[in-house]
Design a protein around this motif. Structure first.
Motif, PDB file in Angstrom:
ATOM      1  N   SER A   1      -3.429   0.291   1.233  1.00 49.03           N
ATOM      2  CA  SER A   1      -3.028   0.125  -0.167  1.00 49.03           C
ATOM      3  C   SER A   1      -2.434  -1.242  -0.488  1.00 49.03           C
ATOM      4  O   SER A   1      -1.971  -1.970   0.399  1.00 49.03           O
ATOM      5  CB  SER A   1      -1.991   1.192  -0.528  1.00 49.03           C
ATOM      6  N   GLU A   2      -2.439  -1.550  -1.780  1.00 49.04           N
ATOM      7  CA  GLU A   2      -1.721  -2.724  -2.281  1.00 49.04           C
ATOM      8  C   GLU A   2      -0.221  -2.588  -2.023  1.00 49.04           C
ATOM      9  O   GLU A   2       0.455  -3.577  -1.736  1.00 49.04           O
ATOM     10  CB  GLU A   2      -1.964  -2.885  -3.786  1.00 49.04           C
ATOM     11  N   ASP A   3       0.297  -1.361  -2.143  1.00 47.79           N
ATOM     12  CA  ASP A   3       1.730  -1.153  -1.946  1.00 47.79           C
ATOM     13  C   ASP A   3       2.169  -1.495  -0.524  1.00 47.79           C
ATOM     14  O   ASP A   3       3.287  -1.981  -0.315  1.00 47.79           O
ATOM     15  CB  ASP A   3       2.099   0.298  -2.261  1.00 47.79           C
ATOM     16  N   GLN A   4       1.312  -1.230   0.464  1.00 46.27           N
ATOM     17  CA  GLN A   4       1.654  -1.578   1.838  1.00 46.27           C
ATOM     18  C   GLN A   4       1.857  -3.091   1.964  1.00 46.27           C
ATOM     19  O   GLN A   4       2.819  -3.565   2.576  1.00 46.27           O
ATOM     20  CB  GLN A   4       0.550  -1.110   2.780  1.00 46.27           C
ATOM     21  N   LEU A   5       0.969  -3.868   1.368  1.00 49.73           N
ATOM     22  CA  LEU A   5       1.104  -5.327   1.385  1.00 49.73           C
ATOM     23  C   LEU A   5       2.299  -5.773   0.560  1.00 49.73           C
ATOM     24  O   LEU A   5       3.021  -6.706   0.938  1.00 49.73           O
ATOM     25  CB  LEU A   5      -0.176  -5.968   0.852  1.00 49.73           C
ATOM     26  N   GLU A   6       2.521  -5.111  -0.576  1.00 45.16           N
ATOM     27  CA  GLU A   6       3.633  -5.483  -1.446  1.00 45.16           C
ATOM     28  C   GLU A   6       4.963  -5.312  -0.729  1.00 45.16           C
ATOM     29  O   GLU A   6       5.869  -6.146  -0.875  1.00 45.16           O
ATOM     30  CB  GLU A   6       3.605  -4.626  -2.712  1.00 45.16           C
TER      31      GLU A   6
END
Length: 260
Positions: free
Chosen positions: A239-244
């Motif tokens: 996910s994008e959230d993991q990178l965020e």
């Protein structure tokens, strides 16, 4: 919404109130309605946290409506999509739920509270499983309670139907906090807002991993996690959230969670 279940939505938080005076007991129609509400909560990407409570100062929920049963509601009838109370058998309910127990919490009402992830209780709240006295079994509690608190205490509650006050419930660890009645809902909303600000994909993964871990050995579940065999974990790691989360840490700022 009006009727036996009241709902209030604020931001990403849904408050669900059982409103069936005098005891907030649940019949088949009310259970089915609760199932629809919690399914909607589960499936709405804009909702992240739910609070469940009862109306009035005396009862959270007295559980199964015995008067309705005496009038023809079958105890093994159609409780709806989520089972009794709408959430304890609802598949993939991967969002946090807070129970704000505002009074008497017994039988199926206690089982509804046990289905929540966090339980807050008013000082005057009491808890019991009185099914033994009406010739039936507290089925969900018989499965869940011995895993949550010491076995002998759980069996005492199941076999005798004795009542526990909030202080004893807290001592055995099945409620998180005791609050003055007037502060209960404010605290529930404060906690809900804290969870609302958190990472929804991580919450979903936590709930699925915890469910998978019930009755399974440590290594089996760890293998499922590390091999990304659980849907929520696989979604999180891609996910994008993991990178965020990593970027926000490196940049020394608060993360902005998007749930994707």
């Amino acid at each position: 919404m009006s009727g036996p279940i009241l709902t209030r939505r604020e931001g990403a938080i849904l408050e669900v109130t059982i409103d069936r005076p005098k005891a907030n007991a649940i019949d088949l129609a009310t259970s089915r309605l609760m199932g629809e509400i919690f399914r909607g909560f589960r499936d709405d990407p804009d909702l992240r946290v739910a609070i469940v409570t009862g109306s009035g100062p005396k009862f959270f929920c007295a559980g199964w409506d015995l008067k309705a049963a005496a009038a023809g509601d079958a105890v093994d009838g159609d409780y709806g999509v989520g089972g009794f109370g709408g959430m304890q058998e609802l598949r993939d309910l991967n969002k946090p739920i807070i129970a704000a127990v505002n009074g008497i919490c017994c039988g199926g009402g206690f089982e509804i509270a046990l289905s929540a992830d966090l339980i807050l209780a008013a000082e005057h709240a009491t808890f019991a499983l009185p099914e033994i006295r009406s010739g039936t079994v507290a089925d969900a509690a018989s499965i869940k309670l011995p895993k949550r608190i010491p076995y002998h205490i759980a069996m005492e509650m199941l076999l005798t139907g004795r009542w526990l006050d909030a202080a004893e419930a807290h001592r055995w660890g099945f409620i998180n906090e005791i609050l003055p009645a007037g502060n209960l809902m404010a605290r529930a909303w404060d906690l809900a807002r804290l969870l609302e600000s958190g990472p929804p994909l991580v919450y979903a993964a936590i709930k699925e991993v915890v469910r998978e871990a019930e009755g399974r050995d440590f290594q089996t579940v760890m293998n499922k996690v590390t091999r990304r065999q659980l849907q929520t974990v696989d979604t999180l790691y891609a996910s994008e959230d993991q990178l965020e989360g990593a970027r926000a840490f490196a940049e020394k700022r608060d993360p902005v969670w998007k749930g994707r």
